[in-house]
Design a protein around this motif. Structure first.
Motif, PDB file in Angstrom:
ATOM      1  N   HIS A 276      -4.080  -8.929  14.631  1.00  0.00           N
ATOM      2  CA  HIS A 276      -3.321 -10.210  15.072  1.00  0.00           C
ATOM      3  C   HIS A 276      -2.665 -10.512  14.468  1.00  0.00           C
ATOM      4  N   PRO A 277      -1.055 -10.472  14.597  1.00  0.00           N
ATOM      5  CA  PRO A 277       0.259 -11.004  13.711  1.00  0.00           C
ATOM      6  C   PRO A 277       0.036 -11.979  12.505  1.00  0.00           C
ATOM      7  N   ASN A 278      -0.651 -13.233  12.269  1.00  0.00           N
ATOM      8  CA  ASN A 278      -1.565 -14.150  11.631  1.00  0.00           C
ATOM      9  C   ASN A 278      -2.091 -13.783  10.988  1.00  0.00           C
ATOM     10  N   ALA A 279      -2.814 -12.845  10.901  1.00  0.00           N
ATOM     11  CA  ALA A 279      -4.187 -11.829  10.224  1.00  0.00           C
ATOM     12  C   ALA A 279      -4.163 -12.821   8.440  1.00  0.00           C
ATOM     13  N   THR A 280      -4.961 -12.694   8.516  1.00  0.00           N
ATOM     14  CA  THR A 280      -5.079 -13.303   6.692  1.00  0.00           C
ATOM     15  C   THR A 280      -4.388 -12.323   5.821  1.00  0.00           C
ATOM     16  N   ASP A 281      -4.182 -12.511   4.311  1.00  0.00           N
ATOM     17  CA  ASP A 281      -4.808 -11.064   3.892  1.00  0.00           C
ATOM     18  C   ASP A 281      -5.871 -10.347   3.808  1.00  0.00           C
ATOM     19  N   GLU A 282      -6.998 -11.960   3.505  1.00  0.00           N
ATOM     20  CA  GLU A 282      -8.185 -11.336   3.129  1.00  0.00           C
ATOM     21  C   GLU A 282      -8.866 -10.045   4.766  1.00  0.00           C
ATOM     22  N   GLN A 283      -8.470 -10.673   5.372  1.00  0.00           N
ATOM     23  CA  GLN A 283      -8.705  -9.848   6.504  1.00  0.00           C
ATOM     24  C   GLN A 283      -7.676  -8.552   6.887  1.00  0.00           C
ATOM     25  N   ILE A 284      -7.590  -8.960   6.681  1.00  0.00           N
ATOM     26  CA  ILE A 284      -5.888  -6.881   6.450  1.00  0.00           C
ATOM     27  C   ILE A 284      -6.313  -6.414   5.389  1.00  0.00           C
ATOM     28  N   GLN A 285      -7.412  -6.654   4.114  1.00  0.00           N
ATOM     29  CA  GLN A 285      -7.953  -6.265   3.092  1.00  0.00           C
ATOM     30  C   GLN A 285      -9.738  -5.692   3.118  1.00  0.00           C
ATOM     31  N   THR A 286     -10.446  -6.520   4.343  1.00  0.00           N
ATOM     32  CA  THR A 286     -11.490  -6.132   5.345  1.00  0.00           C
ATOM     33  C   THR A 286     -10.779  -5.206   5.636  1.00  0.00           C
ATOM     34  N   VAL A 287     -10.172  -4.482   6.255  1.00  0.00           N
ATOM     35  CA  VAL A 287      -9.709  -3.988   7.478  1.00  0.00           C
ATOM     36  C   VAL A 287      -9.441  -2.513   6.495  1.00  0.00           C
ATOM     37  N   ARG A 288      -8.442  -2.461   5.916  1.00  0.00           N
ATOM     38  CA  ARG A 288      -8.165  -1.461   5.233  1.00  0.00           C
ATOM     39  C   ARG A 288      -9.120  -0.872   4.115  1.00  0.00           C
ATOM     40  N   ALA A 289     -10.331  -2.056   3.584  1.00  0.00           N
ATOM     41  CA  ALA A 289     -11.180  -0.928   2.700  1.00  0.00           C
ATOM     42  C   ALA A 289     -12.407   0.032   4.116  1.00  0.00           C
ATOM     43  N   LYS A 290     -12.297  -1.059   5.165  1.00  0.00           N
ATOM     44  CA  LYS A 290     -13.082   0.049   6.217  1.00  0.00           C
ATOM     45  C   LYS A 290     -12.885   1.243   6.636  1.00  0.00           C
ATOM     46  N   TYR A 291     -11.736   1.748   6.423  1.00  0.00           N
ATOM     47  CA  TYR A 291     -11.175   2.596   6.291  1.00  0.00           C
ATOM     48  C   TYR A 291     -10.822   3.476   5.502  1.00  0.00           C
ATOM     49  N   GLY A 292     -11.172   3.295   4.098  1.00  0.00           N
ATOM     50  CA  GLY A 292      -9.855   3.823   3.358  1.00  0.00           C
ATOM     51  C   GLY A 292      -8.711   3.453   3.045  1.00  0.00           C
ATOM     52  N   LEU A 293      -8.502   2.154   3.819  1.00  0.00           N
ATOM     53  CA  LEU A 293      -6.668   2.548   3.122  1.00  0.00           C
ATOM     54  C   LEU A 293      -6.633   1.401   2.081  1.00  0.00           C
ATOM     55  N   ASP A 294      -7.071   1.667   1.470  1.00  0.00           N
ATOM     56  CA  ASP A 294      -6.996   0.267   0.321  1.00  0.00           C
ATOM     57  C   ASP A 294      -6.682   0.897  -1.159  1.00  0.00           C
ATOM     58  N   ASP A 295      -7.213   2.085  -1.239  1.00  0.00           N
ATOM     59  CA  ASP A 295      -7.235   3.239  -1.903  1.00  0.00           C
ATOM     60  C   ASP A 295      -5.780   3.990  -2.321  1.00  0.00           C
ATOM     61  N   PRO A 296      -5.804   3.742  -3.772  1.00  0.00           N
ATOM     62  CA  PRO A 296      -4.465   4.403  -4.040  1.00  0.00           C
ATOM     63  C   PRO A 296      -4.122   5.386  -3.141  1.00  0.00           C
ATOM     64  N   LEU A 297      -2.862   5.906  -2.917  1.00  0.00           N
ATOM     65  CA  LEU A 297      -2.188   7.132  -1.603  1.00  0.00           C
ATOM     66  C   LEU A 297      -3.175   8.770  -2.092  1.00  0.00           C
ATOM     67  N   LEU A 298      -3.113   9.163  -4.082  1.00  0.00           N
ATOM     68  CA  LEU A 298      -3.674   9.887  -3.655  1.00  0.00           C
ATOM     69  C   LEU A 298      -5.210  10.416  -3.810  1.00  0.00           C
ATOM     70  N   VAL A 299      -5.910   9.149  -3.963  1.00  0.00           N
ATOM     71  CA  VAL A 299      -7.165   8.882  -3.308  1.00  0.00           C
ATOM     72  C   VAL A 299      -7.238   9.196  -2.154  1.00  0.00           C
ATOM     73  N   GLN A 300      -6.536   8.866  -1.516  1.00  0.00           N
ATOM     74  CA  GLN A 300      -6.868   8.636   0.024  1.00  0.00           C
ATOM     75  C   GLN A 300      -6.354   9.942   0.281  1.00  0.00           C
ATOM     76  N   PHE A 301      -5.516  10.574  -0.266  1.00  0.00           N
ATOM     77  CA  PHE A 301      -5.109  12.287  -0.312  1.00  0.00           C
ATOM     78  C   PHE A 301      -6.697  13.475  -0.289  1.00  0.00           C
ATOM     79  N   GLY A 302      -7.143  12.707  -1.784  1.00  0.00           N
ATOM     80  CA  GLY A 302      -8.361  13.433  -1.858  1.00  0.00           C
ATOM     81  C   GLY A 302      -9.419  13.836  -1.372  1.00  0.00           C
ATOM     82  N   HIS A 303      -9.568  12.350  -0.123  1.00  0.00           N
ATOM     83  CA  HIS A 303     -10.838  12.131   0.637  1.00  0.00           C
ATOM     84  C   HIS A 303     -10.764  13.188   2.078  1.00  0.00           C
TER      85      HIS A 303
END
Lengths: 291, 538
Positions: free
Chosen positions: A25-52
């Motif tokens: 949701h638009p008012n999601a906290t940074d913590e919630q956003i980080q949790t979901v990012r981590a779940k999908y590997g989107l918190d890694d550096p771009l090159l690490v994501q590319f490696g995966h």
């Protein structure tokens, strides 16, 4: 070429917006956003994501869809048969009719038939497929009741979307066929064939047609490729569950894994089509095989 | 007063324009549209195809396929047409009076400022056989409203809440701040199965389990969702179930184009649809236009150097001929005076739209310019492609603003780009030099003015408000705690007060056009639910 495309698609999809912000949701906290990012590997550096991403590719692992929570490739492949089916029926309608019209035009140039074919082919090329689709539905489904308005199921469901999609390849291929046939009919070997007393039917169908087929096959291959990646509007209008409608939904929601998987699958199909076209060249013109 | 407001809403809702079109009417309309041949064909088919649908099944054509069938998504227009047939909430609304009524709760009361106590309906079971108890209900509500889960319902209908079981059928729901309208908020929050969420939470995405009159059968993505009647539904033996199951099977199909959905109705491939364009609604056997909870608004970035000045905002408001614009591009809709419609508690009947006066607007801009206000700063009218007639409206408004001397332009951006720049930013995070006037569609699902005012006029930095006035903020905070007539009066006064701030131009209260076959008995609801238990065939 496929490798280049994969690299481009991967990095471009990562640059066009944050899928997690769209998912939460638009008012999601940074913590919630980080949790979901981590779940999908989107918190890694771009090159690490590319490696995966690269390490998963040999196994066909493009990652899971963020919205459907299932492997992206599996989702795309589930939609592939519908897209191939529609493209196949479209070309089965368009190609033989277009070739026949092109031959008629070339054999009787500047005749009434030629002019009618020219007008029809221009109409097929220039008509808006969106408008044509709605007219098809209004007339053949709503008015006459011959076909369903939309949807996916038995053979009758494919008729209207395929007819709509056939307009453009029909126009293009018939024009190319006409031009190629006219060129071939002006060659000396045709004059010789006629001088030997062969009937016009034999001259056209057995001597000229094969030689005129190279540009036609090239255009047909191009049209098939377009159908595989460009039937989005028609799929959406007719509620056709192909890759096109899936791709649109995935792009709207930044479902990156599906966008990448669909793009790669479509690209692989286009490369396959081009390969088949090359094989047909060899059949149509032995010089290609021996050259 | 709740009852009075509900009656007002019901009166509005009773303004349905039901039309049963003759063949001649259709031919005339077709000729007028310049596509007479296919439309004549369509009209002939229409007269042929409305035979009775006697097999006890229905196909409903929806404009969008939901991305998920999780219970929290039932607040959205994409989710509730399907989900509210499968899942039920503690409360619902009476479709005739719009009054809040019990669904899975038989009664509720406020035990203290922070607590609402609900008594659950006995003998209710989920489709997987799990009995509905207070423990199950508490788990479901805590799961749905948990900030850690980040479900969108929290942003739309929040703030957060917690629930706990008191005994087997008694449930306490608590909020951090007093919440007089909590039962209304819970009307959009159906209860999921605790067993499913604890044993296989991922399955909730595409296998919803609820207590509703219909059970989920299958979802073929890209094609349809199928449901079938729940033989164990509690409502079969209850008088207050809000309907009865007379249709055995339901199928929801998805067609983006309004014209295609209308064609499905004409061809009897689908028996009901929603969100038809007016011209498409005209060709279906039965067209019903229903006032909705959706309002189109123009929200100004009031922190912008030009729009910070109230004279500039007033000039912008007076430069837009809202009535003419609505009549031209949104036939059937009504010009709005507030950002919530007459269905909302706190709606002020006495307010009028901003007067259209181009000369007065020009004078205000000149006056502001003379005082050094940078009226030449760029102003951009922004909307997204999914907003009803958005492109036409932003072009029109930009053109009007140019006429009064403002440096205005317009643009349409896709929703993925639109959302993060429009929602949840608050005043602090909007760049001062942005200068956007955003045309957006706002739904007051709670039918309470607080849901709109808290969201668009509050100083809360996490809200969707680009306006802040500390004095008004105090009144907003005070009104939020009131109940009944006091609440209604306070919000009516607030409505009048904020209208004078010119921060948002209310544009139109939208109607939703429904199409259906002639033999379907159904009165569409203002909240846009499409409940099969309220439908039957004649």
């Amino acid at each position: 070429m496929l490798a280049s495309l994969i690299i481009i698609v991967f990095f471009v999809t990562r640059m066009v917006g944050d899928p997690v912000r769209l998912m939460l949701h638009p008012n999601a906290t940074d913590e919630q956003i980080q949790t979901v990012r981590a779940k999908y590997g989107l918190d890694d550096p771009l090159l690490v994501q590319f490696g995966h991403f690269l390490s998963g590719l040999p196994r066909g692992d493009f990652g899971d869809s963020m919205w459907q929570r299932a492997p992206a490739l599996e989702i795309v492949l589930n939609r592939l048969p519908a897209t191939l089916y529609l493209a196949g029926v479209t070309m089965a309608i368009a190609f033989p009719i277009a070739v026949a019209l092109g031959i008629i035009s070339a054999v009787w140039p500047r005749s009434l038939a030629d002019r009618i074919v020219t007008v029809l082919s221009l109409a097929g090329l220039s008509i808006a497929d969106f408008w044509l689709a709605l007219m098809m539905i209004l007339f053949f489904a709503e008015g006459l009741g011959w076909f369903p308005t939309s949807g996916f199921g038995g053979a009758k469901f494919v008729v209207l979307p395929a007819l709509t999609l056939a307009a453009r390849p029909l126009g293009r291929i018939s024009q190319i066929q006409r031009t190629a046939m006219l060129d071939e009919l002006a060659n000396g070997y045709v004059t010789t064939a006629r001088a030997k007393g062969l009937s016009e039917r034999v001259v056209v169908l057995f001597h000229t047609l094969k030689n005129a087929s190279i540009p036609t096959v090239t255009m047909a291959g191009h049209e098939v490729a377009s159908l595989l990646n460009g039937a989005i509007v028609i799929e959406v209008i007719f509620g056709w569950p192909g890759i096109g409608s899936l791709l649109i939904q995935a792009i709207e929601r930044r479902d990156l894994t599906i966008v990448v998987a669909a793009t790669v699958v479509i690209a692989a199909l286009v490369i396959t089509v081009n390969f088949v076209v090359d094989l047909i060249y060899g059949w149509a013109d032995p010089r290609v095989r021996f050259g | 007063m709740d009852r009075q407001r509900s009656a007002t809403a019901a009166k509005v809702a009773s303004g349905f324009c039901k039309s049963r079109r003759s063949r001649r009417d259709l031919i005339k309309q077709a000729a007028a549209l310049g596509i007479s041949l296919p439309m004549v064909g369509a009209s002939l088919a229409a007269s042929r195809s409305v035979a009775a649908q006697a097999d006890g099944s229905i196909v409903i054509s929806l404009a969008d396929e939901p991305l998920t069938l999780e219970n929290w998504n039932s607040f959205s227009i994409y989710g509730h047409p399907i989900l509210r047939n499968i899942m039920e909430a503690l409360t619902n609304r009476d479709p005739a009076t719009n009054e809040l009524v019990g669904e899975l709760a038989t009664s509720w009361e406020r035990t203290d400022d922070l607590t609402w106590r609900f008594t659950l309906r006995p003998g209710v079971t989920f489709h997987n056989g799990e009995p509905l108890t207070a423990e199950v209900a508490a788990y479901g509500l805590n799961y749905t409203w948990d900030p850690a889960n980040g479900f969108e319902i929290l942003a739309i209908l929040g703030p957060e809440l917690t629930a706990e079981a008191v005994d087997d059928l008694t449930l306490d729901v608590k909020t951090a701040e007093p919440d007089p309208i909590l039962p209304t908020r819970l009307y959009f929050s159906p209860l999921p199965s605790m067993k499913q969420l604890t044993e296989d939470p991922e399955s909730a995405v595409d296998n919803p389990i609820g207590t509703g009159p219909y059970k989920f059968v299958e979802w073929t993505r890209g094609q349809d969702v199928k449901i079938t009647a729940n033989p164990d539904w509690w409502g079969d033996e209850a008088e207050d179930a809000g309907g009865a199951v007379t249709i055995q099977d339901g199928t929801f199909v998805f067609r983006t184009e309004s014209a295609v959905r209308a064609a499905q109705i004409v061809a009897n491939e689908a028996q009901a649809t929603h969100n038809l364009a007016p011209e498409d609604c005209a060709v279906v056997p039965v067209c019903t236009s229903v006032p909705s909870i959706e309002t189109l608004i123009l929200r100004m970035d009031t922190m912008n150097e030009a729009m910070k000045d109230i004279r500039v905002r007033q000039a912008i408001a007076q430069a837009v001929d809202v009535k003419a614009a609505v009549e031209a591009v949104l036939p059937g809709s009504t010009a709005a005076t507030q950002i919530y419609g007459p269905s909302a508690l706190g709606y002020n009947d006495a307010l009028q739209p901003y007067p259209y006066d181009l000369e007065a607007a020009k004078a205000l801009i000149q006056e502001a310019a003379a005082d050094g206000v940078p009226v030449d700063a760029p102003i951009t009218l922004v909307t997204t492609s999914s907003t009803a007639r958005g492109a036409e409206l932003v072009q029109y408004v930009a053109n009007q603003l140019q006429q009064i001397g403002l440096n205005a332009s317009s643009k349409v951006i896709e929703s993925a780009e639109f959302r993060p720049q429009v929602y949840g930013l608050g005043q602090d995070k909007v760049p001062a030099d942005r200068g956007w006037i955003v045309l957006l569609q706002h739904g007051n699902e709670l039918m309470d003015a607080s849901a709109s005012i808290d969201r668009y006029y509050s100083c809360n930095p996490d809200s969707d408000s680009t306006f802040c006035n500390p004095d008004i903020e105090k009144q907003i905070e005070a009104a939020r705690l009131l109940t009944g007539e006091e609440r209604d009066k306070a919000y009516q006064e607030l409505g009048a007060l904020i209208q004078q701030q010119y921060a948002i131009i209310p544009v139109a209260h939208l109607v939703i056009n429904y199409g259906m076959v002639a033999n379907l008995n159904w009165e569409p609801r203002m909240d846009a639910f499409m409940l099969l238990k309220e439908m039957s065939y004649s």
